[in-house]
Design a protein around this motif. Structure first.
Motif, mmCIF file in Angstrom:
data_model
loop_
_atom_site.group_PDB
_atom_site.id
_atom_site.type_symbol
_atom_site.label_atom_id
_atom_site.label_comp_id
_atom_site.label_asym_id
_atom_site.label_seq_id
_atom_site.Cartn_x
_atom_site.Cartn_y
_atom_site.Cartn_z
ATOM 1 N N VAL A 183 0.838 -1.200 0.000
ATOM 2 C CA VAL A 183 0.000 0.000 0.000
ATOM 3 C C VAL A 183 0.874 1.252 0.000
ATOM 4 C CG1 VAL A 183 -0.314 0.287 2.504
ATOM 5 C CG2 VAL A 183 -2.108 1.019 0.942
ATOM 6 N N ALA A 184 2.026 1.203 0.679
ATOM 7 C CA ALA A 184 2.938 2.345 0.646
ATOM 8 C C ALA A 184 3.517 2.529 -0.748
ATOM 9 C CB ALA A 184 4.056 2.149 1.671
ATOM 10 N N VAL A 185 3.826 1.426 -1.416
ATOM 11 C CA VAL A 185 4.390 1.503 -2.766
ATOM 12 C C VAL A 185 3.373 2.080 -3.745
ATOM 13 C CG1 VAL A 185 5.245 0.134 -4.720
ATOM 14 C CG2 VAL A 185 6.028 -0.379 -2.394
ATOM 15 N N ILE A 186 2.149 1.563 -3.719
ATOM 16 C CA ILE A 186 1.151 2.011 -4.682
ATOM 17 C C ILE A 186 0.731 3.452 -4.395
ATOM 18 C CG2 ILE A 186 -0.998 1.311 -3.525
ATOM 19 C CD1 ILE A 186 -0.177 0.561 -7.193
ATOM 20 N N ALA A 187 0.726 3.853 -3.119
ATOM 21 C CA ALA A 187 0.402 5.236 -2.777
ATOM 22 C C ALA A 187 1.449 6.177 -3.360
ATOM 23 C CB ALA A 187 0.325 5.404 -1.263
ATOM 24 N N GLY A 188 2.727 5.809 -3.236
ATOM 25 C CA GLY A 188 3.781 6.632 -3.796
ATOM 26 C C GLY A 188 3.724 6.689 -5.310
ATOM 27 N N LEU A 189 3.420 5.544 -5.931
ATOM 28 C CA LEU A 189 3.322 5.491 -7.388
ATOM 29 C C LEU A 189 2.202 6.392 -7.894
ATOM 30 C CD1 LEU A 189 4.073 4.121 -10.133
ATOM 31 C CD2 LEU A 189 2.361 2.378 -9.584
ATOM 32 N N ILE A 190 1.070 6.338 -7.231
ATOM 33 C CA ILE A 190 -0.085 7.128 -7.660
ATOM 34 C C ILE A 190 0.116 8.611 -7.374
ATOM 35 C CG2 ILE A 190 -2.531 7.555 -7.142
ATOM 36 C CD1 ILE A 190 -2.851 4.536 -6.763
ATOM 37 N N GLY A 191 0.827 8.907 -6.301
ATOM 38 C CA GLY A 191 1.030 10.296 -5.921
ATOM 39 C C GLY A 191 0.196 10.710 -4.736
ATOM 40 N N VAL A 192 -0.137 9.713 -3.893
ATOM 41 C CA VAL A 192 -0.932 9.951 -2.694
ATOM 42 C C VAL A 192 0.019 10.115 -1.507
ATOM 43 C CG1 VAL A 192 -2.566 8.888 -1.095
ATOM 44 C CG2 VAL A 192 -2.937 8.711 -3.549
ATOM 45 N N PRO A 193 -0.200 11.088 -0.636
ATOM 46 C CA PRO A 193 0.639 11.216 0.555
ATOM 47 C C PRO A 193 0.642 9.918 1.375
ATOM 48 C CG PRO A 193 -0.774 13.138 0.320
ATOM 49 C CD PRO A 193 -1.233 12.141 -0.699
ATOM 50 N N ARG A 194 1.815 9.550 1.837
ATOM 51 C CA ARG A 194 1.934 8.272 2.545
ATOM 52 C C ARG A 194 1.059 8.216 3.791
ATOM 53 N NH1 ARG A 194 7.759 5.342 3.658
ATOM 54 N NH2 ARG A 194 6.968 3.438 4.626
ATOM 55 N N GLU A 195 0.837 9.390 4.402
ATOM 56 C CA GLU A 195 0.012 9.406 5.615
ATOM 57 C C GLU A 195 -1.450 9.081 5.323
ATOM 58 O OE1 GLU A 195 0.849 13.790 4.449
ATOM 59 O OE2 GLU A 195 1.926 11.873 4.539
ATOM 60 N N ASP A 196 -1.845 9.124 4.046
ATOM 61 C CA ASP A 196 -3.219 8.773 3.667
ATOM 62 C C ASP A 196 -3.372 7.298 3.315
ATOM 63 O OD1 ASP A 196 -3.914 11.377 4.062
ATOM 64 O OD2 ASP A 196 -4.076 11.899 1.941
ATOM 65 N N ALA A 197 -2.291 6.522 3.421
ATOM 66 C CA ALA A 197 -2.333 5.114 3.033
ATOM 67 C C ALA A 197 -3.377 4.327 3.817
ATOM 68 C CB ALA A 197 -0.955 4.475 3.202
ATOM 69 N N GLY A 198 -3.608 4.704 5.067
ATOM 70 C CA GLY A 198 -4.607 3.997 5.874
ATOM 71 C C GLY A 198 -6.003 4.115 5.291
ATOM 72 N N HIS A 199 -6.320 5.309 4.740
ATOM 73 C CA HIS A 199 -7.626 5.483 4.096
ATOM 74 C C HIS A 199 -7.730 4.582 2.862
ATOM 75 C CE1 HIS A 199 -8.460 8.800 6.709
ATOM 76 N NE2 HIS A 199 -7.520 9.573 6.194
ATOM 77 N N LEU A 200 -6.666 4.562 2.064
ATOM 78 C CA LEU A 200 -6.667 3.718 0.864
ATOM 79 C C LEU A 200 -6.899 2.261 1.235
ATOM 80 C CD1 LEU A 200 -3.614 5.194 -1.106
ATOM 81 C CD2 LEU A 200 -5.987 5.952 -1.130
ATOM 82 N N LEU A 201 -6.236 1.824 2.288
ATOM 83 C CA LEU A 201 -6.357 0.435 2.732
ATOM 84 C C LEU A 201 -7.794 0.115 3.133
ATOM 85 C CD1 LEU A 201 -4.416 -1.969 3.194
ATOM 86 C CD2 LEU A 201 -4.205 -1.200 5.568
#
Length: 425
Positions: A167-185
């Motif tokens: 999720v950290a990798v895909i967030a960085g690839l997409i351009g999403v702040p890493r601190e928002d990874a929990g929402h994505l998950l």
């Protein structure tokens, strides 16, 4: 070495009918989702092409037949009536309105020409050099996660490593702040649950709410990237163009949701499934840090041995013969990918984890026009995840049997506790 499940344990709900042309199987049977492979072996022996009552269609376990359907233009994800490559419009249940709006442009549910246009635009943004450039970032994230392990006690590998890495990798690839990874998950888990067999009304409501929140988040993100483009996939997709124009915001949202949900969920499960396979097979991680060819073969065998996606559905687009059975347009087949990966006519001793296999023609990423566009990224993440663990903790000792999720047609480890043995020296 972690004990493997009893090879002869068939789920109580499984029954092949006397004629061998149909079978019954509850995909939520705990015996099945804990270990589906004895059931697949029984189907290979006695019912390789049979009607699965609970799925409502013909099930295919033969590797050659599964590969043929995946590559054939006689089958597709939708039966388009107007030549657009989209399914006919249908009434949408109000409680699933947001989910269906997000799914309306999903590559998974389109055929040519709609599929061709969107995939071409995605391919132009999702170029190989963008994936390859992620290697240092993936390695850094993996080691940061390993740094948090407490060597004095057990570590639960799914929550501590397998889940946060992709999720950290895909967030960085997409351009999403890493601190928002929990929402994505959270959104991803809720939406992917819609693809499980036997979903409940509660699952549908949760998925629709997640789709609404995810859409609103991405619409704001896309607007920001249009104003201030960055070196990320959303910015690249917003700029991508063919002679048929650019992506609309609705198409962008659908593509980004698909990339996150498919790219993250599958990789989480594959890392966990592979680590369990290593433990059950007595495979030490240590040598993977020393040999690139062995590491690459191990990744391919892990993908074959216990893939996270077990079922794809396809519709016959015209009259077509499959394994002696004639299908009419609109009739559906369930392709059991994991069963195909254990076809004994293609893989000798299919239930043995063996990276030295001379040829591993698995179908874990699909095939044909719907071949997984994220396969290079998944392979890279798996390789670097295993190497990073091997460099730090080459011998992971399980302290309890793994627990698998009730999420068929996905298969993934929910919990896997291990004791750590740091690398000597």
């Amino acid at each position: 070495m972690l004990d493997s499940p009893a090879a002869s344990a068939l789920p109580p709900s499984f029954r092949i009918e006397e004629d061998g042309r149909s079978f019954r199987l509850d995909p939520r049977d705990p015996h099945f989702f804990a270990d589906p492979y004895p059931t697949y072996a029984a189907l290979h022996r006695t019912a390789p092409l049979a009607f699965w009552h609970e799925a409502g269609c013909l099930a295919v376990v033969s590797q050659p037949l599964v590969e043929r359907v995946l590559k054939s233009r006689d089958f597709g994800r939708v039966l388009s009536e107007d030549g657009s490559g989209r399914a006919p419009a249908r009434e949408i249940a109000d409680h699933l309105r947001h989910f269906q709006e997000v799914e309306a442009h999903s590559l998974l549910d389109l055929e040519a020409p709609a599929h061709t246009r969107l995939r071409t635009l995605l391919t132009r943004a999702f170029v190989s050099r963008r994936v390859e450039a992620l290697a240092p970032t993936i390695t850094t994230i993996a080691h940061e996660l390993i740094d948090r392990f407490d060597p004095s006690g057990p570590v639960e590998l799914v929550s501590a490593f397998a889940e946060p890495l992709p999720v950290a990798v895909i967030a960085g690839l997409i351009g999403v702040p890493r601190e928002d990874a929990g929402h994505l998950l959270r959104w991803s888990h809720a939406m992917v649950a819609m693809y499980q067999m036997g979903r409940t009304p509660e699952v549908e409501l949760a998925a629709d709410a997640a789709a609404r929140e995810f859409r609103d988040y991405l619409v704001a993100l896309i607007a920001e990237k249009r104003r201030k483009p960055g070196d990320d996939l959303v910015s690249a997709l917003a700029e991508a163009e063919t002679d048929k124009g650019k992506l609309s915001d609705a198409e962008l949202v659908s593509l980004i949701v698909l990339l996150l949900n498919a790219g993250h969920e599958a990789t989480v499960h594959q890392i966990g499934n592979a680590l369990v396979a290593f433990a059950r097979s007595g495979v030490s991680l240590g040598p993977l840090a020393e040999s690139e060819p062995l590491l690459e073969r191990t990744v391919e065998e892990a993908l074959r041995f216990d893939t996270p996606l077990h079922l794809f559905r396809r519709f016959a687009l015209r009259d077509v013969e499959l394994g002696g059975t004639t299908l009419k347009p609109g009739e559906e087949v369930a392709l059991l990918l994991a069963a195909a990966n254990h076809d004994p006519t293609v893989f000798p001793e299919p239930d043995r984890f063996d990276p030295s296999r001379p040829r591993i023609p698995h179908v874990s990423f699909g095939a044909g026009v719907h071949f997984c566009i994220g396969a290079p990224l998944a392979r890279l993440e798996l390789k670097l995840a295993f190497r990073s663990l091997a460099e730090r903790y080459p011998d992971l000792q399980p302290i309890a049997p793994p627990r698998f999720r009730d999420s068929y047609h996905f298969r993934g480890v929910e919990r896997f506790d291990v004791a750590l043995q740091p690398k000597a020296g």
